[in-house]
Design a protein around this motif. Structure first.
Motif, PDB file in Angstrom:
ATOM      1  N   THR A 185       0.862  -1.166   0.000  1.00  9.90           N
ATOM      2  CA  THR A 185       0.000   0.000   0.000  1.00  9.90           C
ATOM      3  C   THR A 185       0.908   1.227   0.000  1.00  9.90           C
ATOM      4  O   THR A 185       2.022   1.190   0.498  1.00  9.90           O
ATOM      5  CB  THR A 185      -0.920  -0.040   1.232  1.00  9.90           C
ATOM      6  N   GLY A 186       0.437   2.284  -0.604  1.00  8.61           N
ATOM      7  CA  GLY A 186       1.179   3.543  -0.593  1.00  8.61           C
ATOM      8  C   GLY A 186       2.614   3.384  -1.044  1.00  8.61           C
ATOM      9  O   GLY A 186       2.882   2.751  -2.052  1.00  8.61           O
ATOM     10  N   SER A 187       3.523   3.933  -0.274  1.00  3.69           N
ATOM     11  CA  SER A 187       4.897   4.023  -0.748  1.00  3.69           C
ATOM     12  C   SER A 187       5.559   2.657  -0.913  1.00  3.69           C
ATOM     13  O   SER A 187       6.428   2.491  -1.753  1.00  3.69           O
ATOM     14  CB  SER A 187       5.712   4.899   0.190  1.00  3.69           C
ATOM     15  N   ALA A 188       5.107   1.679  -0.102  1.00  2.00           N
ATOM     16  CA  ALA A 188       5.701   0.347  -0.248  1.00  2.00           C
ATOM     17  C   ALA A 188       5.447  -0.192  -1.651  1.00  2.00           C
ATOM     18  O   ALA A 188       6.343  -0.694  -2.310  1.00  2.00           O
ATOM     19  CB  ALA A 188       5.110  -0.603   0.785  1.00  2.00           C
TER      20      ALA A 188
ATOM     21  N   VAL B 266       5.514   2.547  -9.704  1.00  2.00           N
ATOM     22  CA  VAL B 266       4.420   3.409 -10.154  1.00  2.00           C
ATOM     23  C   VAL B 266       4.429   4.666  -9.291  1.00  2.00           C
ATOM     24  O   VAL B 266       5.048   4.692  -8.223  1.00  2.00           O
ATOM     25  CB  VAL B 266       3.030   2.729 -10.050  1.00  2.00           C
ATOM     26  N   ARG B 267       3.770   5.672  -9.764  1.00  7.14           N
ATOM     27  CA  ARG B 267       3.766   6.930  -9.015  1.00  7.14           C
ATOM     28  C   ARG B 267       2.880   6.792  -7.772  1.00  7.14           C
ATOM     29  O   ARG B 267       1.780   6.266  -7.854  1.00  7.14           O
ATOM     30  CB  ARG B 267       3.239   8.032  -9.929  1.00  7.14           C
ATOM     31  N   ASP B 268       3.361   7.251  -6.650  1.00  2.81           N
ATOM     32  CA  ASP B 268       2.640   7.131  -5.387  1.00  2.81           C
ATOM     33  C   ASP B 268       1.855   8.423  -5.125  1.00  2.81           C
ATOM     34  O   ASP B 268       2.304   9.305  -4.417  1.00  2.81           O
ATOM     35  CB  ASP B 268       3.639   6.869  -4.255  1.00  2.81           C
TER      36      ASP B 268
END
Ligand SMILES: *Cc1c(COP(=O)(O)O)cnc(C)c1O
Length: 407
Positions: free
Chosen positions: A28-31, A38-40
């Motif tokens: 999820t998110g930055s992980a 992909v862009r977060d």
């Protein structure tokens, strides 16, 4: 965020059932951004993703669109079409799928409430449509509702300038009906709270030739409720598109009598000087909503229900060993009528309240949302949760409960 290593370590201490924890719980998110390049977007905005163990709640963005729905959204974004032609065609498809006389996509169930009311007032009279909510002369101006059925969303009806006539008995309802009555308005989730139930309400409308409207926004599941109320004889039915049906969150459905749905459409976009002009549904949402309904009608809801039940039972097994905690598997009344784990903190066994634990879970890492916090507990559901988060939810809830337990 918990570090990946730390969370894996904690996970390995849990007895797991196959399938629930098949990786991805950290994705999820930055992980995820780091893993797949992909862009977060959320991370760039400083907005943390939330693990949804609560249910279909607007404040949590309600639901996640399935891939088929997202494909429809993406694929229709690159061409122009006639807005009216598309709007009508999608409405016809949805009516066919659901098995009702007519349907239209609205900007959420709340918009369906406003447009339904406007349509009842104006029919296809352009002069009238231009005047609401300022000048209702020449229109019926009253909407009757049982007191127990008034909810926050009632505002969407009075937006049209109508006067609510509030009644508390069947006799009072009968007495309130006059030549000023535009519509009878019912809220499904309070169907047992008012003296007049669904059938009697519909019968009163028919007896007096007054349109009946039901807000059934969050009344799915059960699956069959998508057509239950039109079949029952309600003239107009509003349902959220972005809750259990998992269409775009900003979409909804208005279904029912052909002339009344057409009149509601008449009060909406694209025409500029109408009350519904700000309730625009874009082409992508129109098509995505159609595909969401198609997918929903085809879905094996019983099977999904079984899955949620198994997941909730698994959570129960994880949490019930905690001393002082009562964990009960229940199915609440509408809304969110799905397998639910009801957690109750026995008195004197915890140093904190359900409200505080809810807050700690939401503010923790990862952020976990739970449902219906109260002084002595809160609920968990899995139906709006990605299954890979199940074990993480068990870990986080367990941690907060153990922290608060008085030993
Ligand atoms: C969610 C809800 C609405 C509003 O639905 P939207 O699709 O978000 O506009 C209206 N009435 C009830 C009872 C709801 O639960």
């Amino acid at each position: 965020m918990l570090s990946r290593r730390k969370l894996i370590k904690r996970l390995s201490s849990l007895p797991l059932v196959g399938g629930f924890v098949s990786g991805g719980f950290l994705a999820t998110g930055s992980a995820r951004a780091a893993e797949t390049a992909v862009r977060d977007y959320f991370g760039e905005l400083g907005v943390r993703p939330v693990i949804n163990a609560a249910g279909a709640y607007t404040t949590l963005t309600a639901s996640i669109m399935p891939d088929e729905v997202l494909d429809a959204y993406r694929q229709t974004a690159g061409e122009y079409v006639s807005y009216n032609e598309l709007h009508d065609a999608v409405g016809e498809k949805i009516a066919e799928l659901v098995g009702c006389e007519a349907a239209m996509v609205t900007a959420g169930a709340a918009s369906a409430m406003t447009l339904a009311t406007a349509g009842v007032l104006t029919g296809l009279d352009e002069g009238k449509a231009k005047r609401i909510p300022i000048d209702l002369s020449g229109m019926k101006q009253e909407v009757i509702v049982q007191k127990a059925h008034i909810v926050g969303y009632t505002h969407a009806i009075i937006n049209c300038g109508v006067k609510l006539i509030v009644v508390e008995s069947e006799q009072a309802l009968r007495d309130a009906i006059s030549d000023r009555t535009a519509m009878l308005y019912f809220t499904d989730e309070h169907s047992l709270d008012g003296p007049v139930g669904h059938e009697a309400f519909v019968a009163l409308g028919k007896e007096h030739g007054i349109p009946t409207f039901i807000d059934a926004a969050a009344s799915i599941p059960p699956k069959e409720n998508i057509s239950k109320f039109t079949n029952m004889g309600f003239d107009l039915v509003a349902i959220s598109g972005g809750k259990a049906i998992r269409g775009p969150q900003s979409a909804g459905l208005l279904m029912g009598r052909k002339d009344l749905v057409a009149a509601a459409r008449f009060n909406g976009p694209p025409t500029s000087d109408r009350i519904g002009r700000g309730m625009k549904v874009n082409k992508e949402e129109l098509v995505a909503m159609w595909i969401a309904v198609e997918r929903f009608m085809k879905s094996d809801y019983d099977k999904e229900y079984e899955t949620w039940k198994t997941q909730v039972d698994w959570l129960k097994d994880q949490l019930s060993p905690i001393e002082g905690l009562a964990a009960e598997s229940i199915i609440p009344q509408s809304p969110n009528t799905v397998p639910t784990l009801q957690l109750t903190l026995q008195s004197g066994r915890f140093s904190t309240t359900g409200y505080e634990i809810q807050k700690a879970l939401l503010e923790g890492s990862p952020s976990v949302a739970v449902a219906r916090p109260r002084e002595d507990g809160f609920n968990l559901t899995t139906w709006m949760m990605k299954p890979q988060y199940l074990a993480t939810v068990a870990i986080r809830v367990k941690e907060e409960l153990l922290k608060a337990r008085i030993s």
